[in-house]
Design an enzyme around this catalytic site. Structure first.
Site, mmCIF file in Angstrom:
data_model
loop_
_atom_site.group_PDB
_atom_site.id
_atom_site.type_symbol
_atom_site.label_atom_id
_atom_site.label_comp_id
_atom_site.label_asym_id
_atom_site.label_seq_id
_atom_site.Cartn_x
_atom_site.Cartn_y
_atom_site.Cartn_z
ATOM 1 N N LYS A 72 0.858 -1.182 0.000
ATOM 2 C CA LYS A 72 0.000 0.000 0.000
ATOM 3 C C LYS A 72 0.898 1.237 0.000
ATOM 4 C CE LYS A 72 -3.571 -2.356 2.692
ATOM 5 N NZ LYS A 72 -4.663 -2.357 1.705
ATOM 6 N N ARG A 106 -9.350 -12.325 1.760
ATOM 7 C CA ARG A 106 -10.159 -13.431 1.246
ATOM 8 C C ARG A 106 -9.418 -14.758 1.323
ATOM 9 N NH1 ARG A 106 -10.699 -10.298 -4.295
ATOM 10 N NH2 ARG A 106 -10.493 -8.655 -2.737
#
Length: 579
Positions: free
Chosen positions: A359, A436
């Site tokens: 990020k 996920r």
């Protein structure tokens, strides 16, 4: 295996690692505290220890130095006593009396209820004068205060606006409770009382919402302040708040729900050097130790490897913090086979750097990625609440696959293929789509418990959900329409904003991989929150399932940071199933 690895350094350079092993054995003797729970994580233990990996049952040296186990806890509930009272307002004695008033319709004047009118008479018209002199309109959340002459029963009287009675709902009740807390903070009474509105009166559920808001507003988070007793940081001096005409049951429930929300806020707000996976496991242990009917299992790395949890461990493998797979179970009261069996699964990334797809840049929010365990926080908060309210006939499982997603020589790379515990292979197209992956193995584990009626996962999963719904709404995807309706009802009953989203079969092909069973990222061009939900759906076979993406409402800077979103919805759903 869950990824293709190069040989361990100990096998490439045996002479060097033989020497390091000797040094390591001496270090164990010199520093017994750091290895009190000795745990080999596989591979070369000297190599892993040199990177500061935590040993079984303990925090890493980095977390231990920060005092993590003491600080990554619930925000303490206010020490002030909130109690239901049947006393008449006109007879009450103390520092401040709060009178709620409904907003008048166009062309009408504010009308006081019978109890407020009796109080006004006892105070020689002070309430009516305050309304007139301040030109008080009764707008929701507004307030006005006046000091009274010495020698009377009450030192101050305040009025609080409730808004129009025709528009009143749960959010208005929360605003009333929050205003009570604000008045207590600003006016600094030690003994206060509040009338409850009449004409119309508040139902038990709206009373509960108001009382929760008051308790939360009276419980500031000062855990990381060096001077928690300074005027700026210390909680209000309120010792007791008498709630005149309150429903005692609603107040007790408000206390249970507030405790769960404060636990969630405390965990989500704690920085990653305090709230580690080990800290979350310790928090779960506190819940299990405190409440009857609650049991805890924590799977360590080796046990997760034995279960083939390659998707989860693939995310964890780049971190020095050890993964902790947490499973709390709340049995149905009275024992025996429960009528319903629910599993709540929370995403537990205590820090998400993004991995090699790091990020970076404006808007990445990397400094806030401590809240990437917001789903786990909500699940543990719900466990705290439900352990106290104990809904009948329901067995509830609380599951968190906790770890960090970090960058290192051992971290998973873009292009790696991981194998989940249901044997499905996953091509990692983006290491920042990691939540996920952890949830995949947790969902398989949840369904493998057997005869699970409902599985609900909660996660700060995608920025795409914030783009779609904004910061206040969570998105919901489900394979079962009845479950969808029940969750929407549960959220609405407690004022948590939830919006149903499509589990669009048209987008399913986007998560196909040419070289594996699945890809962990959909195609560019939008719909990222949908493809994420479709990915998760691949790991639940038969149970009714829903996915809640809480990336937006988990955090609100204007409201002080961590919100505790999700606790009320999860607790309310379990209670509804029991009803």
């Amino acid at each position: 295996g869950y990824s293709t690895r190069v040989p361990a350094p100990s096998r490439l350079f045996p002479a060097m690692y033989k020497l390091r092993s000797r040094v390591f054995s001496v270090s164990l003797l010199l520093s017994s505290n750091s290895v009190a729970h000795g745990y080999s994580l596989g591979g070369s233990l000297p190599h892993r220890f040199s990177r500061g990996v935590a040993l079984r049952g303990g925090a890493s040296p980095r977390a231990a130095a920060a005092g993590a186990q003491e600080a990554a806890t619930a925000v303490p509930l206010t020490s002030a006593s909130l109690a239901a009272s049947d006393a008449a307002a006109s007879d009450w004695t103390g520092d401040m009396m709060v009178v709620p008033v409904w907003e008048a319709k166009e062309g009408e004047s504010i009308a006081l209820g019978a109890e407020a009118a009796a109080l006004d008479a006892a105070l020689s018209g002070a309430v009516a004068d305050l309304i007139a002199d301040s030109e008080f309109k009764g707008k929701a959340g507004s307030s006005a205060v006046v000091s009274l002459p010495r020698g009377g029963n009450v030192r101050k009287v305040a009025v609080v606006g409730m808004g129009l009675s025709t528009d009143f709902k749960i959010s208005g009740a929360r605003k009333f409770g929050a205003t009570l807390a604000t008045l207590a903070t600003e006016q600094k009474p030690k003994q206060a009382a509040a009338l409850l509105p009449t004409g119309p009166a508040l139902a038990a559920d709206t009373q509960q919402a108001a009382f929760e808001a008051a308790m939360l507003g009276l419980s500031p988070d000062t855990r990381y302040k060096s001077d928690a007793d300074s005027d700026e940081n210390k909680p209000p001096p309120l010792q007791a708040l008498a709630l005149l005409g309150a429903d005692a049951g609603a107040l007790a429930r408000a206390r249970s729900f507030s405790a769960g929300v404060l636990l969630t806020r405390g965990l989500v707000a704690s920085p990653a050097n305090y709230a580690t996976p080990t800290s979350l496991a310790a928090c779960a242990k506190e819940i299990a130790d405190r409440f009857e009917g609650m049991t805890l299992t924590v799977l360590e790395r080796a046990e997760c490897e034995a279960r083939g949890m390659g998707a989860y461990l693939g995310v964890s493998q780049g971190a020095v913090e050890p993964p902790k797979f947490i499973h709390l179970c709340l049995s149905a009261p009275g024992g025996g086979k429960p009528a319903k069996k629910i599993a709540y699964v929370g995403k537990g990334l205590t820090f998400d750097s993004g991995g090699y797809n790091i990020k970076a840049g404006a808007g990445s929010m990397i400094e806030k990625m401590k809240f990437d365990m917001g789903g786990a926080g909500a699940v543990l908060g719900a466990a705290r609440t439900l352990a106290e309210v104990r809904p009948a006939g329901v067995e509830v499982h609380f599951i968190v696959a906790s770890c960090e997603n970090m960058v290192s020589a051992e971290a998973m790379r873009p292009g790696d293929i991981l194998t989940a515990s249901n044997k499905k292979t996953i091509e990692v197209l983006n290491t920042d789509a990691e939540g996920r992956l952890t949830l995949a193995d947790a969902l398989v584990y949840a369904e493998a418990l057997g005869e699970v009626d409902t599985i609900i996962d909660v996660a700060t999963l995608t920025g795409a959900c914030i783009v779609a719904l904004g910061p206040d709404y969570a998105g919901m995807w489900s394979s079962d329409e009845a479950l969808s309706k029940a969750l929407l009802d549960a959220a609405a009953s407690h004022g948590e904003l939830l919006w149903q989203m499509p589990l669009a079969p048209e987008y399913r092909e986007q998560i196909n991989s040419k070289i594996a069973d699945l890809a962990n990222l959909g195609a560019p061009g939008g719909g990222g929150s949908i493809t994420a939900a479709l990915f998760l759906n691949e790991f639940v076979k038969e149970s009714a399932w829903a996915h809640l993406d809480i990336a937006g409402p988990v955090w609100n800077d204007k409201a002080g940071g961590a919100t505790g979103y999700g606790v009320r919805t999860l607790a309310a759903y379990a209670e509804a199933v029991a009803a």
